[in-house]
Scaffold this motif. Sequence first.
Motif, PDB file in Angstrom:
ATOM      1  N   MET A   1      17.575 -68.099  -6.845  1.00 16.31           N
ATOM      2  CA  MET A   1      17.228 -65.787  -7.887  1.00 16.31           C
ATOM      3  C   MET A   1      17.362 -65.010  -6.225  1.00 16.31           C
ATOM      4  O   MET A   1      17.208 -65.186  -4.892  1.00 16.31           O
ATOM      5  N   ALA A   2      18.005 -64.334  -6.966  1.00 17.84           N
ATOM      6  CA  ALA A   2      19.006 -62.577  -5.643  1.00 17.84           C
ATOM      7  C   ALA A   2      17.561 -62.080  -5.353  1.00 17.84           C
ATOM      8  O   ALA A   2      16.765 -62.196  -5.885  1.00 17.84           O
ATOM      9  N   LYS A   3      17.300 -61.686  -3.935  1.00 20.72           N
ATOM     10  CA  LYS A   3      16.052 -61.014  -3.956  1.00 20.72           C
ATOM     11  C   LYS A   3      16.989 -59.686  -4.277  1.00 20.72           C
ATOM     12  O   LYS A   3      17.568 -58.798  -3.748  1.00 20.72           O
ATOM     13  N   PRO A   4      15.916 -59.079  -4.152  1.00 21.79           N
ATOM     14  CA  PRO A   4      16.554 -57.706  -5.163  1.00 21.79           C
ATOM     15  C   PRO A   4      16.205 -56.703  -4.367  1.00 21.79           C
ATOM     16  O   PRO A   4      16.225 -56.768  -3.249  1.00 21.79           O
ATOM     17  N   VAL A   5      17.450 -55.889  -4.928  1.00 17.85           N
ATOM     18  CA  VAL A   5      17.894 -54.938  -3.572  1.00 17.85           C
ATOM     19  C   VAL A   5      17.055 -53.327  -3.886  1.00 17.85           C
ATOM     20  O   VAL A   5      16.960 -52.749  -5.362  1.00 17.85           O
ATOM     21  N   VAL A   6      16.599 -52.497  -2.957  1.00 17.77           N
ATOM     22  CA  VAL A   6      16.025 -51.353  -2.636  1.00 17.77           C
ATOM     23  C   VAL A   6      16.715 -50.341  -1.331  1.00 17.77           C
ATOM     24  O   VAL A   6      17.140 -50.976  -0.536  1.00 17.77           O
ATOM     25  N   SER A   7      16.600 -49.841  -1.725  1.00 10.84           N
ATOM     26  CA  SER A   7      17.437 -47.958  -0.894  1.00 10.84           C
ATOM     27  C   SER A   7      16.106 -46.403  -1.718  1.00 10.84           C
ATOM     28  O   SER A   7      15.326 -46.636  -2.087  1.00 10.84           O
ATOM     29  N   LEU A   8      16.101 -46.395   0.407  1.00 14.53           N
ATOM     30  CA  LEU A   8      15.126 -45.511  -0.276  1.00 14.53           C
ATOM     31  C   LEU A   8      15.200 -44.358   1.296  1.00 14.53           C
ATOM     32  O   LEU A   8      16.293 -44.950   2.518  1.00 14.53           O
ATOM     33  N   VAL A   9      15.606 -43.142   0.011  1.00 22.17           N
ATOM     34  CA  VAL A   9      16.564 -42.155   0.682  1.00 22.17           C
ATOM     35  C   VAL A   9      15.222 -40.697   1.316  1.00 22.17           C
ATOM     36  O   VAL A   9      14.957 -40.786  -0.643  1.00 22.17           O
ATOM     37  N   LYS A  10      15.404 -40.199   1.886  1.00 18.81           N
ATOM     38  CA  LYS A  10      14.225 -39.178   1.482  1.00 18.81           C
ATOM     39  C   LYS A  10      15.640 -37.894   0.980  1.00 18.81           C
ATOM     40  O   LYS A  10      16.718 -37.354   1.604  1.00 18.81           O
ATOM     41  N   VAL A  11      14.682 -37.520   0.084  1.00 22.14           N
ATOM     42  CA  VAL A  11      15.530 -36.146  -0.818  1.00 22.14           C
ATOM     43  C   VAL A  11      15.863 -34.911  -0.450  1.00 22.14           C
ATOM     44  O   VAL A  11      15.271 -34.138   0.385  1.00 22.14           O
ATOM     45  N   GLU A  12      16.687 -34.705  -0.676  1.00 23.22           N
ATOM     46  CA  GLU A  12      17.296 -33.204   0.885  1.00 23.22           C
ATOM     47  C   GLU A  12      18.025 -32.386  -1.024  1.00 23.22           C
ATOM     48  O   GLU A  12      17.773 -31.417  -1.483  1.00 23.22           O
ATOM     49  N   ASP A  13      19.034 -32.954  -0.880  1.00 27.89           N
ATOM     50  CA  ASP A  13      20.281 -32.357  -2.577  1.00 27.89           C
ATOM     51  C   ASP A  13      20.285 -33.935  -3.420  1.00 27.89           C
ATOM     52  O   ASP A  13      20.436 -34.465  -3.152  1.00 27.89           O
ATOM     53  N   VAL A  14      19.389 -33.530  -4.566  1.00 32.31           N
ATOM     54  CA  VAL A  14      19.509 -34.643  -5.660  1.00 32.31           C
ATOM     55  C   VAL A  14      20.432 -35.008  -5.206  1.00 32.31           C
ATOM     56  O   VAL A  14      20.619 -36.482  -5.458  1.00 32.31           O
ATOM     57  N   TYR A  15      21.439 -34.575  -5.679  1.00 35.39           N
ATOM     58  CA  TYR A  15      22.872 -35.587  -5.816  1.00 35.39           C
ATOM     59  C   TYR A  15      23.471 -36.029  -4.714  1.00 35.39           C
ATOM     60  O   TYR A  15      23.617 -37.477  -5.125  1.00 35.39           O
ATOM     61  N   GLN A  16      22.929 -35.908  -3.546  1.00 32.94           N
ATOM     62  CA  GLN A  16      24.138 -36.605  -2.641  1.00 32.94           C
ATOM     63  C   GLN A  16      22.725 -37.782  -2.420  1.00 32.94           C
ATOM     64  O   GLN A  16      23.348 -38.839  -2.230  1.00 32.94           O
ATOM     65  N   SER A  17      21.347 -36.997  -2.196  1.00 35.13           N
ATOM     66  CA  SER A  17      20.814 -38.279  -2.092  1.00 35.13           C
ATOM     67  C   SER A  17      20.309 -39.479  -3.070  1.00 35.13           C
ATOM     68  O   SER A  17      20.582 -40.634  -2.597  1.00 35.13           O
ATOM     69  N   LEU A  18      20.500 -39.042  -4.131  1.00 33.66           N
ATOM     70  CA  LEU A  18      21.137 -40.360  -5.367  1.00 33.66           C
ATOM     71  C   LEU A  18      22.119 -41.095  -5.429  1.00 33.66           C
ATOM     72  O   LEU A  18      22.069 -42.035  -5.492  1.00 33.66           O
ATOM     73  N   ARG A  19      23.120 -40.378  -4.961  1.00 32.73           N
ATOM     74  CA  ARG A  19      24.810 -40.700  -4.345  1.00 32.73           C
ATOM     75  C   ARG A  19      24.526 -41.921  -3.575  1.00 32.73           C
ATOM     76  O   ARG A  19      25.146 -42.635  -3.144  1.00 32.73           O
ATOM     77  N   ARG A  20      24.080 -41.390  -2.819  1.00 30.22           N
ATOM     78  CA  ARG A  20      23.239 -42.648  -1.389  1.00 30.22           C
ATOM     79  C   ARG A  20      22.830 -43.697  -1.641  1.00 30.22           C
ATOM     80  O   ARG A  20      23.143 -44.311  -1.274  1.00 30.22           O
ATOM     81  N   CYS A  21      21.657 -43.596  -2.033  1.00 29.63           N
ATOM     82  CA  CYS A  21      20.323 -44.328  -2.829  1.00 29.63           C
ATOM     83  C   CYS A  21      21.423 -45.386  -3.446  1.00 29.63           C
ATOM     84  O   CYS A  21      21.303 -46.590  -3.139  1.00 29.63           O
ATOM     85  N   LEU A  22      22.969 -44.774  -4.429  1.00 32.44           N
ATOM     86  CA  LEU A  22      23.177 -46.006  -5.412  1.00 32.44           C
ATOM     87  C   LEU A  22      24.207 -46.271  -4.902  1.00 32.44           C
ATOM     88  O   LEU A  22      24.262 -47.856  -4.604  1.00 32.44           O
TER      89      LEU A  22
END
Length: 155
Positions: free
Chosen positions: A1-22
Amino acid sequence: MAKPVVSLVKVEDVYQSLRRCLTWCDGLGGLKPGDRVLIKPNIVSWDFNLPFPPFGVVTTSAVMAALVQILAEEGLRDLTIGEGALPGHAPPGRDIYRALGYERLVERYGVKLVDFNEEEFVPVEAGDGFPFRIAKAALEADRIINVPVLKTHNQ
């Protein structure tokens, strides 16, 4: 089974932070422009008689708008937002969608809004003879994106 992948970012600009996280977790991996995508926010319960919950209760409109924008930029056009508010404890989905401003996503990106409580449910068997019903919109989706809210409560 593959290990889950998680990304954690500090939200400053919601769009940019979500884009980076994804990007960091390859959260858009496997999505193709022709896919039917169901986005499931967490707006199961909200009583209009209470003050609007800004954070930690429902998925914020800013996050949903950023996600829809990113998906559209990636060429995904068949987008549906679907939720089933707690019957008897929350206003109908169309009223919640209106209050959260989701109609702008309909106008700008052609998103479809679905209230699972007003849609057809299909019987499904999970194995071992355990039947249950799932919203037809969920079964028709090629991909489902769950957008939960990190929280705790007494349920």
